[in-house]
Design a protein around this motif. Structure first.
Motif, PDB file in Angstrom:
ATOM      1  N   SER A  42       0.843  -1.203   0.000  1.00  0.00           N
ATOM      2  CA  SER A  42       0.000   0.000   0.000  1.00  0.00           C
ATOM      3  C   SER A  42       0.876   1.250   0.000  1.00  0.00           C
ATOM      4  CB  SER A  42      -0.935  -0.005   1.212  1.00  0.00           C
ATOM      5  OG  SER A  42      -1.810  -1.098   1.168  1.00  0.00           O
ATOM      6  N   SER A  43       1.198   1.723  -1.163  1.00  0.00           N
ATOM      7  CA  SER A  43       2.000   2.932  -1.310  1.00  0.00           C
ATOM      8  C   SER A  43       1.565   3.642  -2.587  1.00  0.00           C
ATOM      9  CB  SER A  43       3.493   2.587  -1.368  1.00  0.00           C
ATOM     10  OG  SER A  43       3.794   1.920  -2.577  1.00  0.00           O
ATOM     11  N   PRO A  44       1.874   4.926  -2.714  1.00  0.00           N
ATOM     12  CA  PRO A  44       1.507   5.636  -3.951  1.00  0.00           C
ATOM     13  C   PRO A  44       2.085   5.004  -5.205  1.00  0.00           C
ATOM     14  CG  PRO A  44       2.112   7.197  -2.242  1.00  0.00           C
ATOM     15  CD  PRO A  44       2.437   5.840  -1.705  1.00  0.00           C
ATOM     16  N   LEU A  45       3.217   4.305  -5.079  1.00  0.00           N
ATOM     17  CA  LEU A  45       3.816   3.674  -6.248  1.00  0.00           C
ATOM     18  C   LEU A  45       2.919   2.597  -6.839  1.00  0.00           C
ATOM     19  CD1 LEU A  45       7.525   3.279  -5.058  1.00  0.00           C
ATOM     20  CD2 LEU A  45       6.599   4.978  -6.641  1.00  0.00           C
ATOM     21  N   ALA A  46       1.976   2.087  -6.040  1.00  0.00           N
ATOM     22  CA  ALA A  46       1.111   1.010  -6.518  1.00  0.00           C
ATOM     23  C   ALA A  46       0.071   1.512  -7.500  1.00  0.00           C
ATOM     24  CB  ALA A  46       0.434   0.323  -5.334  1.00  0.00           C
ATOM     25  N   TRP A  47      -0.376   2.761  -7.321  1.00  0.00           N
ATOM     26  CA  TRP A  47      -1.451   3.241  -8.196  1.00  0.00           C
ATOM     27  C   TRP A  47      -1.015   4.338  -9.149  1.00  0.00           C
ATOM     28  CZ3 TRP A  47      -2.028   8.396  -7.483  1.00  0.00           C
ATOM     29  CH2 TRP A  47      -1.714   8.928  -6.225  1.00  0.00           C
ATOM     30  N   VAL A  48       0.180   4.873  -9.000  1.00  0.00           N
ATOM     31  CA  VAL A  48       0.567   6.009  -9.825  1.00  0.00           C
ATOM     32  C   VAL A  48       0.704   5.614 -11.292  1.00  0.00           C
ATOM     33  CG1 VAL A  48       3.052   5.709  -9.471  1.00  0.00           C
ATOM     34  CG2 VAL A  48       2.138   7.976  -9.998  1.00  0.00           C
ATOM     35  N   GLY A  49       1.167   4.373 -11.577  1.00  0.00           N
ATOM     36  CA  GLY A  49       1.334   3.957 -12.966  1.00  0.00           C
ATOM     37  C   GLY A  49       0.021   3.801 -13.705  1.00  0.00           C
ATOM     38  N   PRO A  50      -0.900   2.928 -13.238  1.00  0.00           N
ATOM     39  CA  PRO A  50      -2.188   2.794 -13.923  1.00  0.00           C
ATOM     40  C   PRO A  50      -3.005   4.079 -13.939  1.00  0.00           C
ATOM     41  CG  PRO A  50      -1.789   0.907 -12.499  1.00  0.00           C
ATOM     42  CD  PRO A  50      -0.720   1.907 -12.196  1.00  0.00           C
ATOM     43  N   PHE A  51      -2.993   4.829 -12.837  1.00  0.00           N
ATOM     44  CA  PHE A  51      -3.788   6.059 -12.782  1.00  0.00           C
ATOM     45  C   PHE A  51      -3.222   7.125 -13.716  1.00  0.00           C
ATOM     46  CE2 PHE A  51      -5.265   9.959 -10.394  1.00  0.00           C
ATOM     47  CZ  PHE A  51      -6.593   9.795 -10.741  1.00  0.00           C
ATOM     48  N   ALA A  52      -1.887   7.228 -13.792  1.00  0.00           N
ATOM     49  CA  ALA A  52      -1.275   8.187 -14.705  1.00  0.00           C
ATOM     50  C   ALA A  52      -1.598   7.847 -16.154  1.00  0.00           C
ATOM     51  CB  ALA A  52       0.231   8.230 -14.488  1.00  0.00           C
ATOM     52  N   ALA A  53      -1.590   6.549 -16.489  1.00  0.00           N
ATOM     53  CA  ALA A  53      -1.936   6.129 -17.850  1.00  0.00           C
ATOM     54  C   ALA A  53      -3.376   6.500 -18.176  1.00  0.00           C
ATOM     55  CB  ALA A  53      -1.714   4.630 -18.008  1.00  0.00           C
ATOM     56  N   TYR A  54      -4.271   6.328 -17.208  1.00  0.00           N
ATOM     57  CA  TYR A  54      -5.684   6.669 -17.423  1.00  0.00           C
ATOM     58  C   TYR A  54      -5.857   8.177 -17.615  1.00  0.00           C
ATOM     59  CZ  TYR A  54     -10.676   7.147 -16.565  1.00  0.00           C
ATOM     60  OH  TYR A  54     -11.997   7.476 -16.674  1.00  0.00           O
ATOM     61  N   LEU A 106       1.106  -1.110 -20.491  1.00  0.00           N
ATOM     62  CA  LEU A 106       0.750  -0.904 -21.891  1.00  0.00           C
ATOM     63  C   LEU A 106      -0.725  -1.214 -22.122  1.00  0.00           C
ATOM     64  CD1 LEU A 106       1.425  -0.395 -24.879  1.00  0.00           C
ATOM     65  CD2 LEU A 106       2.170  -2.792 -25.027  1.00  0.00           C
ATOM     66  N   ALA A 107      -1.204  -2.304 -21.528  1.00  0.00           N
ATOM     67  CA  ALA A 107      -2.613  -2.670 -21.689  1.00  0.00           C
ATOM     68  C   ALA A 107      -3.520  -1.647 -21.020  1.00  0.00           C
ATOM     69  CB  ALA A 107      -2.861  -4.070 -21.119  1.00  0.00           C
ATOM     70  N   VAL A 108      -3.154  -1.156 -19.839  1.00  0.00           N
ATOM     71  CA  VAL A 108      -3.978  -0.159 -19.149  1.00  0.00           C
ATOM     72  C   VAL A 108      -4.045   1.136 -19.955  1.00  0.00           C
ATOM     73  CG1 VAL A 108      -4.109   1.315 -17.120  1.00  0.00           C
ATOM     74  CG2 VAL A 108      -3.643  -1.096 -16.854  1.00  0.00           C
ATOM     75  N   ALA A 109      -2.900   1.584 -20.476  1.00  0.00           N
ATOM     76  CA  ALA A 109      -2.897   2.799 -21.294  1.00  0.00           C
ATOM     77  C   ALA A 109      -3.767   2.618 -22.535  1.00  0.00           C
ATOM     78  CB  ALA A 109      -1.465   3.156 -21.691  1.00  0.00           C
ATOM     79  N   SER A 110      -3.712   1.442 -23.149  1.00  0.00           N
ATOM     80  CA  SER A 110      -4.498   1.191 -24.362  1.00  0.00           C
ATOM     81  C   SER A 110      -5.986   1.116 -24.051  1.00  0.00           C
ATOM     82  CB  SER A 110      -4.027  -0.106 -25.025  1.00  0.00           C
ATOM     83  OG  SER A 110      -2.655  -0.036 -25.370  1.00  0.00           O
ATOM     84  N   THR A 111      -6.349   0.410 -22.969  1.00  0.00           N
ATOM     85  CA  THR A 111      -7.762   0.315 -22.615  1.00  0.00           C
ATOM     86  C   THR A 111      -8.324   1.675 -22.205  1.00  0.00           C
ATOM     87  OG1 THR A 111      -7.121  -0.336 -20.373  1.00  0.00           O
ATOM     88  CG2 THR A 111      -7.667  -2.097 -21.912  1.00  0.00           C
ATOM     89  N   SER A 112      -7.520   2.456 -21.499  1.00  0.00           N
ATOM     90  CA  SER A 112      -7.972   3.791 -21.114  1.00  0.00           C
ATOM     91  C   SER A 112      -8.212   4.657 -22.342  1.00  0.00           C
ATOM     92  CB  SER A 112      -6.942   4.452 -20.195  1.00  0.00           C
ATOM     93  OG  SER A 112      -6.755   3.707 -19.018  1.00  0.00           O
ATOM     94  N   PHE A 113      -7.307   4.569 -23.316  1.00  0.00           N
ATOM     95  CA  PHE A 113      -7.484   5.339 -24.540  1.00  0.00           C
ATOM     96  C   PHE A 113      -8.725   4.870 -25.291  1.00  0.00           C
ATOM     97  CE2 PHE A 113      -7.040   6.106 -29.031  1.00  0.00           C
ATOM     98  CZ  PHE A 113      -6.632   7.433 -29.083  1.00  0.00           C
ATOM     99  N   ILE A 114      -8.924   3.571 -25.394  1.00  0.00           N
ATOM    100  CA  ILE A 114     -10.084   3.054 -26.120  1.00  0.00           C
ATOM    101  C   ILE A 114     -11.377   3.486 -25.453  1.00  0.00           C
ATOM    102  CG2 ILE A 114     -11.330   0.925 -26.705  1.00  0.00           C
ATOM    103  CD1 ILE A 114      -8.601  -0.392 -27.127  1.00  0.00           C
ATOM    104  N   GLY A 115     -11.446   3.344 -24.117  1.00  0.00           N
ATOM    105  CA  GLY A 115     -12.657   3.742 -23.412  1.00  0.00           C
ATOM    106  C   GLY A 115     -12.939   5.222 -23.520  1.00  0.00           C
ATOM    107  N   ASN A 116     -11.911   6.052 -23.334  1.00  0.00           N
ATOM    108  CA  ASN A 116     -12.114   7.501 -23.419  1.00  0.00           C
ATOM    109  C   ASN A 116     -12.397   7.950 -24.849  1.00  0.00           C
ATOM    110  OD1 ASN A 116     -11.779   8.217 -20.657  1.00  0.00           O
ATOM    111  ND2 ASN A 116      -9.568   7.932 -20.861  1.00  0.00           N
ATOM    112  N   ASP A 117     -11.802   7.267 -25.833  1.00  0.00           N
ATOM    113  CA  ASP A 117     -12.073   7.614 -27.219  1.00  0.00           C
ATOM    114  C   ASP A 117     -13.523   7.290 -27.597  1.00  0.00           C
ATOM    115  OD1 ASP A 117     -11.135   8.401 -29.959  1.00  0.00           O
ATOM    116  OD2 ASP A 117     -11.650   6.321 -30.397  1.00  0.00           O
TER     117      ASP A 117
END
Length: 258
Positions: A42-54, A106-117
Protein backbone atom coordinates in the motif's frame (compact mmCIF):
# COMPACT_ATOMS: atom_id res chain seq x y z
CA UNK A 1 -29.71 29.54 -22.51
CA UNK A 2 -28.01 27.68 -25.38
CA UNK A 3 -30.39 26.23 -27.92
CA UNK A 4 -30.42 22.47 -28.21
CA UNK A 5 -29.52 21.35 -31.76
CA UNK A 6 -32.15 19.55 -33.72
CA UNK A 7 -32.23 15.90 -32.76
CA UNK A 8 -30.08 16.50 -29.65
CA UNK A 9 -32.01 14.41 -27.15
CA UNK A 10 -30.36 12.66 -24.24
CA UNK A 11 -31.90 9.20 -24.14
CA UNK A 12 -31.65 6.79 -21.21
CA UNK A 13 -29.55 4.43 -23.32
CA UNK A 14 -27.07 7.25 -23.93
CA UNK A 15 -26.69 7.75 -20.19
CA UNK A 16 -26.24 4.02 -19.70
CA UNK A 17 -23.64 3.84 -22.49
CA UNK A 18 -21.64 6.75 -21.03
CA UNK A 19 -21.77 5.34 -17.50
CA UNK A 20 -21.03 1.80 -18.73
CA UNK A 21 -17.93 2.77 -20.70
CA UNK A 22 -16.66 4.83 -17.78
CA UNK A 23 -17.35 1.93 -15.41
CA UNK A 24 -15.43 -0.62 -17.51
CA UNK A 25 -12.43 1.70 -17.97
CA UNK A 26 -12.29 2.39 -14.22
CA UNK A 27 -12.69 -1.29 -13.33
CA UNK A 28 -9.78 -2.15 -15.65
CA UNK A 29 -7.57 0.54 -14.17
CA UNK A 30 -8.42 -0.40 -10.58
CA UNK A 31 -7.94 -4.09 -11.35
CA UNK A 32 -4.43 -3.34 -12.62
CA UNK A 33 -3.78 -1.25 -9.51
CA UNK A 34 -4.71 -4.18 -7.28
CA UNK A 35 -2.25 -6.44 -9.09
CA UNK A 36 0.54 -3.90 -8.71
CA UNK A 37 -0.34 -3.24 -5.05
CA UNK A 38 -0.01 -6.95 -4.29
CA UNK A 39 3.66 -6.65 -5.24
CA UNK A 40 4.55 -3.17 -3.97
CA UNK A 41 2.22 -2.92 -0.97
CA UNK A 42 0.00 0.00 0.00
CA UNK A 43 2.00 2.93 -1.31
CA UNK A 44 1.51 5.64 -3.95
CA UNK A 45 3.82 3.67 -6.25
CA UNK A 46 1.11 1.01 -6.52
CA UNK A 47 -1.45 3.24 -8.20
CA UNK A 48 0.57 6.01 -9.83
CA UNK A 49 1.33 3.96 -12.97
CA UNK A 50 -2.19 2.79 -13.92
CA UNK A 51 -3.79 6.06 -12.78
CA UNK A 52 -1.27 8.19 -14.71
CA UNK A 53 -1.94 6.13 -17.85
CA UNK A 54 -5.68 6.67 -17.42
CA UNK A 55 -5.39 10.44 -16.85
CA UNK A 56 -2.95 10.90 -19.72
CA UNK A 57 -5.25 9.11 -22.14
CA UNK A 58 -8.18 11.24 -20.95
CA UNK A 59 -6.22 14.45 -21.50
CA UNK A 60 -5.05 13.40 -24.97
CA UNK A 61 -8.45 12.22 -26.19
CA UNK A 62 -10.55 15.08 -24.83
CA UNK A 63 -8.12 17.69 -26.12
CA UNK A 64 -9.71 17.08 -29.53
CA UNK A 65 -6.29 16.88 -31.21
CA UNK A 66 -5.85 13.14 -31.15
CA UNK A 67 -4.58 11.81 -34.52
CA UNK A 68 -6.63 9.11 -36.20
CA UNK A 69 -3.80 6.56 -36.22
CA UNK A 70 -3.91 6.33 -32.42
CA UNK A 71 -7.16 4.32 -32.49
CA UNK A 72 -5.79 1.27 -34.30
CA UNK A 73 -2.50 1.71 -32.43
CA UNK A 74 -4.38 1.46 -29.12
CA UNK A 75 -6.09 -1.76 -30.23
CA UNK A 76 -2.75 -3.27 -31.27
CA UNK A 77 -1.13 -2.05 -28.05
CA UNK A 78 -3.91 -3.61 -26.00
CA UNK A 79 -3.50 -6.96 -27.72
CA UNK A 80 0.29 -6.89 -27.28
CA UNK A 81 0.09 -5.78 -23.66
CA UNK A 82 -2.60 -8.27 -22.72
CA UNK A 83 -0.75 -11.10 -24.48
CA UNK A 84 2.48 -10.24 -22.65
CA UNK A 85 0.65 -10.09 -19.32
CA UNK A 86 -1.07 -13.42 -19.91
CA UNK A 87 2.23 -15.00 -20.93
CA UNK A 88 4.10 -13.70 -17.86
CA UNK A 89 1.37 -14.07 -15.22
CA UNK A 90 -2.21 -14.57 -16.40
CA UNK A 91 -4.41 -16.31 -13.83
CA UNK A 92 -1.55 -17.91 -11.94
CA UNK A 93 0.09 -17.02 -8.63
CA UNK A 94 3.32 -16.07 -10.39
CA UNK A 95 4.84 -12.71 -9.39
CA UNK A 96 4.28 -9.65 -11.54
CA UNK A 97 7.85 -9.29 -12.82
CA UNK A 98 9.37 -6.62 -15.07
CA UNK A 99 8.04 -7.73 -18.49
CA UNK A 100 4.63 -8.52 -17.00
CA UNK A 101 4.49 -5.12 -15.30
CA UNK A 102 5.30 -3.21 -18.47
CA UNK A 103 2.79 -5.32 -20.40
CA UNK A 104 0.17 -4.42 -17.80
CA UNK A 105 0.91 -0.70 -18.08
CA UNK A 106 0.75 -0.90 -21.89
CA UNK A 107 -2.61 -2.67 -21.69
CA UNK A 108 -3.98 -0.16 -19.15
CA UNK A 109 -2.90 2.80 -21.29
CA UNK A 110 -4.50 1.19 -24.36
CA UNK A 111 -7.76 0.32 -22.62
CA UNK A 112 -7.97 3.79 -21.11
CA UNK A 113 -7.48 5.34 -24.54
CA UNK A 114 -10.08 3.05 -26.12
CA UNK A 115 -12.66 3.74 -23.41
CA UNK A 116 -12.11 7.50 -23.42
CA UNK A 117 -12.07 7.61 -27.22
CA UNK A 118 -15.43 5.83 -27.38
CA UNK A 119 -16.80 8.29 -24.84
CA UNK A 120 -15.43 11.27 -26.74
CA UNK A 121 -17.02 10.11 -29.98
CA UNK A 122 -20.36 9.62 -28.22
CA UNK A 123 -20.30 12.96 -26.41
CA UNK A 124 -23.31 15.28 -26.91
CA UNK A 125 -23.17 18.59 -28.69
CA UNK A 126 -24.56 20.34 -25.60
CA UNK A 127 -25.81 19.29 -22.19
CA UNK A 128 -22.33 18.33 -21.10
CA UNK A 129 -23.42 18.35 -17.46
CA UNK A 130 -25.35 15.12 -18.06
CA UNK A 131 -22.44 13.61 -19.94
CA UNK A 132 -19.87 14.28 -17.23
CA UNK A 133 -22.34 13.33 -14.49
CA UNK A 134 -22.80 9.95 -16.19
CA UNK A 135 -19.00 9.56 -16.42
CA UNK A 136 -18.65 10.34 -12.72
CA UNK A 137 -21.46 7.94 -11.81
CA UNK A 138 -19.79 5.19 -13.85
CA UNK A 139 -16.48 5.80 -12.10
CA UNK A 140 -18.10 5.64 -8.66
CA UNK A 141 -19.98 2.47 -9.60
CA UNK A 142 -16.75 0.93 -10.93
CA UNK A 143 -14.92 1.72 -7.70
CA UNK A 144 -17.70 0.20 -5.58
CA UNK A 145 -17.84 -2.84 -7.84
CA UNK A 146 -14.11 -3.51 -7.48
CA UNK A 147 -13.89 -2.85 -3.75
CA UNK A 148 -17.21 -4.17 -2.42
CA UNK A 149 -18.82 -6.63 -4.84
CA UNK A 150 -16.26 -8.48 -6.97
CA UNK A 151 -13.95 -9.56 -4.10
CA UNK A 152 -16.82 -11.72 -2.81
CA UNK A 153 -17.73 -13.04 -6.26
CA UNK A 154 -14.35 -14.05 -7.71
CA UNK A 155 -11.59 -15.73 -5.72
CA UNK A 156 -8.93 -14.20 -7.99
CA UNK A 157 -8.58 -10.58 -9.14
CA UNK A 158 -9.72 -10.97 -12.75
CA UNK A 159 -11.05 -7.42 -13.21
CA UNK A 160 -8.08 -6.31 -15.29
CA UNK A 161 -8.35 -9.20 -17.73
CA UNK A 162 -12.15 -9.02 -17.96
CA UNK A 163 -12.26 -5.24 -18.41
CA UNK A 164 -9.50 -5.31 -21.03
CA UNK A 165 -11.38 -7.96 -23.00
CA UNK A 166 -14.64 -5.99 -22.88
CA UNK A 167 -12.99 -2.79 -24.13
CA UNK A 168 -11.17 -4.72 -26.83
CA UNK A 169 -14.51 -6.04 -28.09
CA UNK A 170 -16.00 -2.54 -27.86
CA UNK A 171 -13.19 -1.31 -30.09
CA UNK A 172 -14.03 -4.01 -32.65
CA UNK A 173 -17.79 -3.45 -32.33
CA UNK A 174 -18.24 0.23 -31.34
CA UNK A 175 -21.73 0.63 -29.85
CA UNK A 176 -23.92 2.80 -32.05
CA UNK A 177 -21.20 3.35 -34.66
CA UNK A 178 -20.11 1.92 -37.96
CA UNK A 179 -18.12 -1.22 -37.23
CA UNK A 180 -14.79 -2.10 -38.89
CA UNK A 181 -14.62 -4.37 -41.91
CA UNK A 182 -15.43 -8.06 -41.62
CA UNK A 183 -11.79 -9.04 -42.09
CA UNK A 184 -10.70 -6.79 -39.21
CA UNK A 185 -13.39 -8.14 -36.91
CA UNK A 186 -12.56 -11.72 -37.84
CA UNK A 187 -8.85 -11.18 -37.19
CA UNK A 188 -9.66 -9.46 -33.90
CA UNK A 189 -11.80 -12.35 -32.69
CA UNK A 190 -9.11 -14.85 -33.72
CA UNK A 191 -6.59 -12.91 -31.65
CA UNK A 192 -8.58 -13.79 -28.50
CA UNK A 193 -8.01 -17.52 -29.01
CA UNK A 194 -4.34 -17.58 -27.92
CA UNK A 195 -5.25 -15.39 -24.93
CA UNK A 196 -7.82 -17.97 -23.85
CA UNK A 197 -5.18 -20.65 -24.32
CA UNK A 198 -2.71 -18.75 -22.15
CA UNK A 199 -5.37 -18.31 -19.46
CA UNK A 200 -5.98 -22.05 -19.50
CA UNK A 201 -2.27 -22.84 -19.31
CA UNK A 202 -1.71 -20.53 -16.33
CA UNK A 203 -4.59 -22.19 -14.49
CA UNK A 204 -3.10 -25.62 -15.23
CA UNK A 205 0.25 -24.31 -13.98
CA UNK A 206 -1.29 -23.65 -10.56
CA UNK A 207 -3.03 -27.02 -10.52
CA UNK A 208 -0.18 -29.07 -11.98
CA UNK A 209 1.14 -32.45 -10.96
CA UNK A 210 1.89 -32.51 -7.25
CA UNK A 211 0.70 -28.93 -6.64
CA UNK A 212 -2.72 -27.50 -5.81
CA UNK A 213 -3.35 -23.78 -5.30
CA UNK A 214 -6.48 -22.38 -3.66
CA UNK A 215 -7.30 -18.66 -3.68
CA UNK A 216 -9.05 -16.71 -0.95
CA UNK A 217 -10.16 -13.11 -1.37
CA UNK A 218 -12.06 -10.37 0.42
CA UNK A 219 -12.25 -6.58 0.39
CA UNK A 220 -8.76 -6.30 1.95
CA UNK A 221 -6.91 -8.30 -0.70
CA UNK A 222 -6.27 -11.81 -1.91
CA UNK A 223 -3.98 -14.63 -0.78
CA UNK A 224 -3.36 -18.17 -1.94
CA UNK A 225 -2.52 -21.45 -0.28
CA UNK A 226 -0.34 -23.84 -2.26
CA UNK A 227 0.01 -27.49 -1.32
CA UNK A 228 2.93 -29.32 -2.90
CA UNK A 229 3.16 -33.05 -2.36
CA UNK A 230 5.89 -35.60 -3.04
CA UNK A 231 6.21 -39.29 -2.29
CA UNK A 232 6.76 -38.91 1.47
CA UNK A 233 5.99 -35.29 2.38
CA UNK A 234 3.82 -32.28 1.61
CA UNK A 235 4.42 -28.56 1.98
CA UNK A 236 1.74 -25.93 2.60
CA UNK A 237 2.53 -22.30 1.71
CA UNK A 238 0.57 -19.11 2.33
CA UNK A 239 1.51 -16.55 -0.31
CA UNK A 240 0.39 -13.38 -2.00
CA UNK A 241 1.96 -12.95 -5.42
CA UNK A 242 5.72 -13.17 -4.83
CA UNK A 243 5.46 -12.79 -1.02
CA UNK A 244 5.52 -16.05 0.93
CA UNK A 245 3.98 -15.36 4.35
CA UNK A 246 4.75 -18.78 5.76
CA UNK A 247 5.17 -22.45 5.02
CA UNK A 248 4.77 -25.72 6.88
CA UNK A 249 6.21 -29.14 6.06
CA UNK A 250 4.21 -32.29 6.69
CA UNK A 251 6.00 -35.64 6.69
CA UNK A 252 4.29 -38.94 6.01
CA UNK A 253 4.33 -40.91 9.30
CA UNK A 254 4.87 -44.10 7.39
CA UNK A 255 8.19 -42.79 6.03
CA UNK A 256 9.50 -42.25 9.57
CA UNK A 257 8.91 -45.89 10.42
CA UNK A 258 11.46 -46.87 7.80
Amino acid sequence: TEAVPRGEVTRPRDLLAWAGLSLVACVTMLGATELVAAELGSSPLAWVGPFAAYLLSFMVVFSGKCPGWMRPAAVIGLMLGLTGFMFEKGLSALPLAGPGFFSLILAVASTSFIGNDLLYRRRPAVRFERFYLALAAGGVAGGLLVSVVLPYVFAQPIEFIAGSTVLYLCALFPPGERTPSGAVKFAGILALIPLAGLAYLTVRLDQGAGSVTKYVRNAYGHVATRITTSHDQSKVELLSQSTVHGSQLHLDPRSEEH
